[in-house]
Design a protein around this motif. Sequence first.
Motif, PDB file in Angstrom:
ATOM      1  N   PHE A 153      75.731  21.829  59.348  1.00  0.00           N
ATOM      2  CA  PHE A 153      75.057  22.145  60.613  1.00  0.00           C
ATOM      3  C   PHE A 153      75.342  23.579  61.054  1.00  0.00           C
ATOM      4  O   PHE A 153      74.480  24.233  61.646  1.00  0.00           O
ATOM      5  N   ASP A 154      76.550  24.066  60.780  1.00  0.00           N
ATOM      6  CA  ASP A 154      76.880  25.454  61.116  1.00  0.00           C
ATOM      7  C   ASP A 154      75.887  26.411  60.472  1.00  0.00           C
ATOM      8  O   ASP A 154      75.334  27.311  61.127  1.00  0.00           O
ATOM      9  N   LEU A 155      75.669  26.226  59.182  1.00  0.00           N
ATOM     10  CA  LEU A 155      74.757  27.110  58.456  1.00  0.00           C
ATOM     11  C   LEU A 155      73.309  26.895  58.878  1.00  0.00           C
ATOM     12  O   LEU A 155      72.519  27.846  58.933  1.00  0.00           O
ATOM     13  N   LEU A 156      72.947  25.647  59.185  1.00  0.00           N
ATOM     14  CA  LEU A 156      71.596  25.367  59.640  1.00  0.00           C
ATOM     15  C   LEU A 156      71.314  26.115  60.942  1.00  0.00           C
ATOM     16  O   LEU A 156      70.260  26.760  61.085  1.00  0.00           O
ATOM     17  N   TYR A 157      72.229  26.042  61.901  1.00  0.00           N
ATOM     18  CA  TYR A 157      72.048  26.745  63.169  1.00  0.00           C
ATOM     19  C   TYR A 157      71.940  28.251  62.935  1.00  0.00           C
ATOM     20  O   TYR A 157      71.064  28.923  63.503  1.00  0.00           O
ATOM     21  N   GLU A 158      72.805  28.796  62.076  1.00  0.00           N
ATOM     22  CA  GLU A 158      72.783  30.235  61.814  1.00  0.00           C
ATOM     23  C   GLU A 158      71.465  30.651  61.156  1.00  0.00           C
ATOM     24  O   GLU A 158      70.904  31.717  61.467  1.00  0.00           O
ATOM     25  N   PHE A 159      70.952  29.801  60.259  1.00  0.00           N
ATOM     26  CA  PHE A 159      69.680  30.097  59.595  1.00  0.00           C
ATOM     27  C   PHE A 159      68.521  30.075  60.593  1.00  0.00           C
ATOM     28  O   PHE A 159      67.649  30.951  60.573  1.00  0.00           O
ATOM     29  N   VAL A 160      68.500  29.058  61.461  1.00  0.00           N
ATOM     30  CA  VAL A 160      67.435  28.972  62.465  1.00  0.00           C
ATOM     31  C   VAL A 160      67.476  30.191  63.383  1.00  0.00           C
ATOM     32  O   VAL A 160      66.432  30.767  63.721  1.00  0.00           O
ATOM     33  N   GLN A 161      68.671  30.606  63.791  1.00  0.00           N
ATOM     34  CA  GLN A 161      68.791  31.796  64.639  1.00  0.00           C
ATOM     35  C   GLN A 161      68.302  33.044  63.901  1.00  0.00           C
ATOM     36  O   GLN A 161      67.643  33.910  64.494  1.00  0.00           O
ATOM     37  N   TYR A 162      68.613  33.143  62.633  1.00  0.00           N
ATOM     38  CA  TYR A 162      68.140  34.266  61.823  1.00  0.00           C
ATOM     39  C   TYR A 162      66.608  34.297  61.792  1.00  0.00           C
ATOM     40  O   TYR A 162      65.985  35.358  61.978  1.00  0.00           O
ATOM     41  N   GLU A 163      65.995  33.123  61.562  1.00  0.00           N
ATOM     42  CA  GLU A 163      64.543  33.044  61.495  1.00  0.00           C
ATOM     43  C   GLU A 163      63.892  33.383  62.831  1.00  0.00           C
ATOM     44  O   GLU A 163      62.864  34.061  62.887  1.00  0.00           O
ATOM     45  N   LEU A 164      64.473  32.902  63.919  1.00  0.00           N
ATOM     46  CA  LEU A 164      63.911  33.204  65.231  1.00  0.00           C
ATOM     47  C   LEU A 164      63.921  34.707  65.509  1.00  0.00           C
ATOM     48  O   LEU A 164      62.963  35.262  66.066  1.00  0.00           O
ATOM     49  N   LYS A 165      64.993  35.366  65.116  1.00  0.00           N
ATOM     50  CA  LYS A 165      65.072  36.813  65.325  1.00  0.00           C
ATOM     51  C   LYS A 165      64.032  37.560  64.498  1.00  0.00           C
ATOM     52  O   LYS A 165      63.469  38.566  64.943  1.00  0.00           O
TER      53      LYS A 165
END
Length: 264
Positions: A153-165
């Motif tokens: 989940f840590d990496l999933l959240y970081e990936f989603v934040q990366y995509e949003l940016k």
Amino acid sequence: MYPTSMNRCNLPPWAIASRHYNSHPKVLEIQGVRHSGQPLFDKLDLLDDPDVRGALFHDFMDVRFQLHQWQREESLNSRKSLKNSYLRFLRGWLFDSNSVEGAVLKGWVESRLGLPPTFHHEPIGDIHAQAYFRYTVDRMKGSQRTSAILSQFDLLYEFVQYELKRRLPEQTHLTLYRGVYDFAEHQMLETLDKNRYLLRLNNLNSFTNDFEKAWEFGSRVLETQVPLTKIFFMGGPLPKSLFQGEGEVLVIGGEYDVKVLSGG
């Protein structure tokens, strides 16, 4: 339920939960996640196609957490622990946010950001309540189903934040909607204006970016501005072959200024 005093984030829990954070959001950094996942993000920087980035992310997760090796394990429990990846928990949440999968996702928010759930099957008054005990039992049952699920989940959240940016470089908020029949899952803190309230939302909540779809889930619709930093997951960044719930947005809770729209 008040925030705990500890988390694994760069901001304290009380700040993340506050209405002031939602008005002036800051980047949420979970300890060590970006550093450990830097090889993934370096490769993502080279890709322009969002679908290819989503597939690369899943492949990275598959290799890092050995999710593809579940058939090699000798015991049934070992096979299940690898087979039940982050996707299983996301799908479980879509089916029922009060399931054991839902408890594990709420547990991630509690352990990483310090925000305990305020609802799981029923309102949770404090950590000594029977309802909180029931939540922790479900959380433990779910966590034993898979390997390193919180790290996934840590990496999933970081990936989603990366995509949003990358997709919304100039935005800080999204207008999102949530259909409800009542406020059983949320605490009303203050009346701000006609049809506007300050609510304390559960530590993780389902919203949608589709106004019309929100009406399918209740006689009222909550409309609010959600900081991008509080979006734990949304379906778009993952390929459709992996996840179909594109309209679903999982939002980290706290104090939200919401407009309540009533249906016929």
